[in-house]
Scaffold this motif. Structure first.
Motif, PDB file in Angstrom:
ATOM      1  N   LEU A 204      81.467   9.400  57.637  1.00  0.00           N
ATOM      2  CA  LEU A 204      81.227   8.793  58.950  1.00  0.00           C
ATOM      3  C   LEU A 204      81.138   9.822  60.077  1.00  0.00           C
ATOM      4  O   LEU A 204      80.362   9.646  61.028  1.00  0.00           O
ATOM      5  CB  LEU A 204      82.333   7.773  59.259  1.00  0.00           C
ATOM      6  CG  LEU A 204      82.134   6.891  60.494  1.00  0.00           C
ATOM      7  CD1 LEU A 204      80.877   6.031  60.346  1.00  0.00           C
ATOM      8  CD2 LEU A 204      83.359   6.009  60.719  1.00  0.00           C
TER       9      LEU A 204
ATOM     10  N   LEU B  92      85.762  -2.811  62.802  1.00  0.00           N
ATOM     11  CA  LEU B  92      85.445  -1.571  63.511  1.00  0.00           C
ATOM     12  C   LEU B  92      86.674  -0.986  64.186  1.00  0.00           C
ATOM     13  O   LEU B  92      86.881   0.240  64.171  1.00  0.00           O
ATOM     14  CB  LEU B  92      84.337  -1.818  64.538  1.00  0.00           C
ATOM     15  CG  LEU B  92      83.848  -0.582  65.305  1.00  0.00           C
ATOM     16  CD1 LEU B  92      83.254   0.451  64.354  1.00  0.00           C
ATOM     17  CD2 LEU B  92      82.815  -0.982  66.356  1.00  0.00           C
TER      18      LEU B  92
ATOM     19  N   VAL C 194      78.993   2.606  60.540  1.00  0.00           N
ATOM     20  CA  VAL C 194      79.877   2.081  59.499  1.00  0.00           C
ATOM     21  C   VAL C 194      79.069   1.418  58.387  1.00  0.00           C
ATOM     22  O   VAL C 194      79.305   1.648  57.193  1.00  0.00           O
ATOM     23  CB  VAL C 194      80.894   1.093  60.101  1.00  0.00           C
ATOM     24  CG1 VAL C 194      81.607   0.313  59.001  1.00  0.00           C
ATOM     25  CG2 VAL C 194      81.908   1.848  60.959  1.00  0.00           C
TER      26      VAL C 194
ATOM     27  N   PHE D  81      88.709   1.226  61.893  1.00  0.00           N
ATOM     28  CA  PHE D  81      88.164   2.582  61.709  1.00  0.00           C
ATOM     29  C   PHE D  81      88.498   3.453  62.917  1.00  0.00           C
ATOM     30  O   PHE D  81      88.887   4.613  62.769  1.00  0.00           O
ATOM     31  CB  PHE D  81      86.651   2.525  61.500  1.00  0.00           C
ATOM     32  CG  PHE D  81      86.236   1.956  60.175  1.00  0.00           C
ATOM     33  CD1 PHE D  81      86.412   2.685  59.006  1.00  0.00           C
ATOM     34  CD2 PHE D  81      85.681   0.694  60.081  1.00  0.00           C
ATOM     35  CE1 PHE D  81      86.033   2.172  57.775  1.00  0.00           C
ATOM     36  CE2 PHE D  81      85.293   0.164  58.858  1.00  0.00           C
ATOM     37  CZ  PHE D  81      85.472   0.902  57.702  1.00  0.00           C
TER      38      PHE D  81
ATOM     39  N   ASN E 166      78.748   2.856  54.636  1.00  0.00           N
ATOM     40  CA  ASN E 166      79.287   1.968  53.609  1.00  0.00           C
ATOM     41  C   ASN E 166      78.350   1.931  52.400  1.00  0.00           C
ATOM     42  O   ASN E 166      78.789   1.984  51.240  1.00  0.00           O
ATOM     43  CB  ASN E 166      79.474   0.557  54.176  1.00  0.00           C
ATOM     44  CG  ASN E 166      80.677  -0.147  53.579  1.00  0.00           C
ATOM     45  OD1 ASN E 166      81.186   0.247  52.539  1.00  0.00           O
ATOM     46  ND2 ASN E 166      81.135  -1.183  54.237  1.00  0.00           N
TER      47      ASN E 166
END
Length: 438
Positions: A75, A193, A140, A196, A144
């Motif tokens: 990420l 979110l 994200v 994260f 993923n």
């Protein structure tokens, strides 16, 4: 992952006697925000390695949100407030550099290697990653899918790809080492979110990181650049180390796993061992070399060359910060029985537990470690990582890079016997039959 399953260590004793490890000189200091900085000057080539090691790995994850640390490995290449999405790697390659990252159970490591005149660019890129990365729904979702594909390629569809998962989830009942770094796709899919963002805020902070720079640098000018790019990064809250103690294994565990990607079965014997900064872990590394360090090693010579009942045999210490796993394994040749392979491996372990290794074999192993030490520091990124490892995992002892070989050479034949007896008992292990799925 720090160890390769079927790799074979090779070394020439003659060559090893001719090479000597060079001392790695370095300067280290802390910024006010807690970032630890290590500088190593080497003007032998116009190259510089810039790296950041964050002391966060899969063991820092929530039991319902596994895979976060590895996910952030991907990420944090998405971009920042000043780097457009998808441009990070393009900037590196267009300026003659290379970059990558990797994650273990204990840390995440990002690095770039550049021509030395691009040092400032490397520092800017890592400061952007640390100070204000863009973490949004687009990134994200994109990463993923990348992680899912990696899981399919490296684990689900790879022959023997899940052997570490099968071993660690049986060796560890409480410690987070019981799950793999890639984690659960269901956990990543379910994460919001904000979760994260919270994970980043907690762990990817300067006081939980080491900035290690090695290569053709001017130390004073580099210090000024480091201050310019990193001094304004806010200090985060103190990170609490993971402290979980496992109960001793007192009875042999036997289990079976089926893998649809293999045609040749395998037999594993795995033992829980102490953390990597202990002396016993170093002794176990030496035992690994005695048993399977090259074609002249005990197991290879016995099972592959002489008896010819194994296609492959290996022993290695999968060493981590809190614990490790000592693993022996073999693949049968033809119709050789897995039980016979296990018996042969056990006989060599038992020999180490009762007899002193010969002077000749001991000298050969020391030569192998001398060669390994030289190789480990032959590239600037290797030096940068080894310096960061010393500070992160050896009680802030950055000089571990220079002490490692000396410690290995101080290990006695008696210690080898005693450590083998202490950790490699049959009542302390997992025996795993790894079979083709029907």
């Amino acid at each position: 992952m720090r160890k390769k399953l079927f790799g074979v260590m090779t070394a020439s004793a003659l060559l090893c006697q001719a090479v000597h490890a060079q001392k790695v000189d370095f300067t280290e200091y802390d910024l006010d925000n807690g970032l630890h900085v290590i500088l190593h000057q080497d003007k032998s080539a116009p190259v510089v390695a810039v790296s950041v090691m964050y002391h966060v790995g899969s063991k820092n994850e929530d039991t319902a949100r596994t895979g976060f640390a590895h996910f952030f490995e991907h990420l944090l290449f998405e971009g920042s407030d000043n780097i457009k999405r998808g441009e990070f790697m393009k900037i590196v390659s267009s300026n003659g550099g290379q970059n990558n990252a990797n994650t273990t159970q204990d840390r995440t490591f990002y690095f770039e290697t550049f021509p030395s005149n691009q040092l400032e660019l490397g520092l800017w890129l890592e400061s952007e990653r640390m100070m204000h990365p863009v973490i949004n729904e687009v990134g994200v979702k994109t990463q993923n899918e990348v992680v899912k594909e990696e899981k399919r390629m490296r684990y689900d569809n790879q022959p023997y790809g899940n052997f570490t998962k099968a071993i660690f989830e049986r060796l560890f009942a409480s410690h987070p080492y019981r799950w793999t770094t890639i984690g659960s796709m269901e956990h990543l899919n379910a994460a919001k979110l904000d979760e994260f963002k919270a994970f980043f805020k907690k762990y990817y902070v300067p006081n939980n990181a080491v900035l290690s720079i090695a290569g053709d640098i001017d130390p004073e000018k580099t210090k000024a650049l480091v201050k310019a790019y990193f001094a304004d990064v806010p200090r985060g809250a103190a990170v609490t180390p993971v402290r979980i103690t496992e109960q001793p294994i007192t009875k042999e565990m036997v289990d079976t796993v089926y893998d649809p990607n293999i045609q040749i079965p395998a037999i594993f014997a795995a033992y829980r061992t102490p953390g990597e900064n202990t002396r016993d872990a170093k002794v176990l590394e030496m035992i690994s070399s005695i048993l399977s360090g090259g074609a002249s090693s005990k197991l290879y010579r016995k099972m592959v060359d002489e008896k010819k009942n194994a296609l492959e045999v290996q022993a290695f210490n999968y060493s981590l910060e809190d614990y490790g796993a000592y693993i022996t394994l073999a693949l049968p040749n033809g119709n050789a029985a897995l039980t016979d392979l296990l018996k042969d491996m056990d006989e060599e372990v038992a020999s180490l537990q009762t007899n002193l290794v010969s002077e000749k074999d001991y000298e050969k192993i020391i030569n192998q470690f001398e060669n390994k030490d030289v190789t480990a520091n032959s590239k600037m990124i290797g030096v940068a990582e080894n310096l960061a490892n010393g500070y992160t995992f050896y009680n802030k002892n950055t000089n571990q890079v220079n002490e490692e070989l000396k410690e290995m050479k101080s290990i006695t034949r008696e210690e080898i016997r005693d450590v083998a007896k202490k950790y490699l008992g049959k009542n302390q292990r997992l025996v795993l039959y790894y079979l083709p799925a029907k």
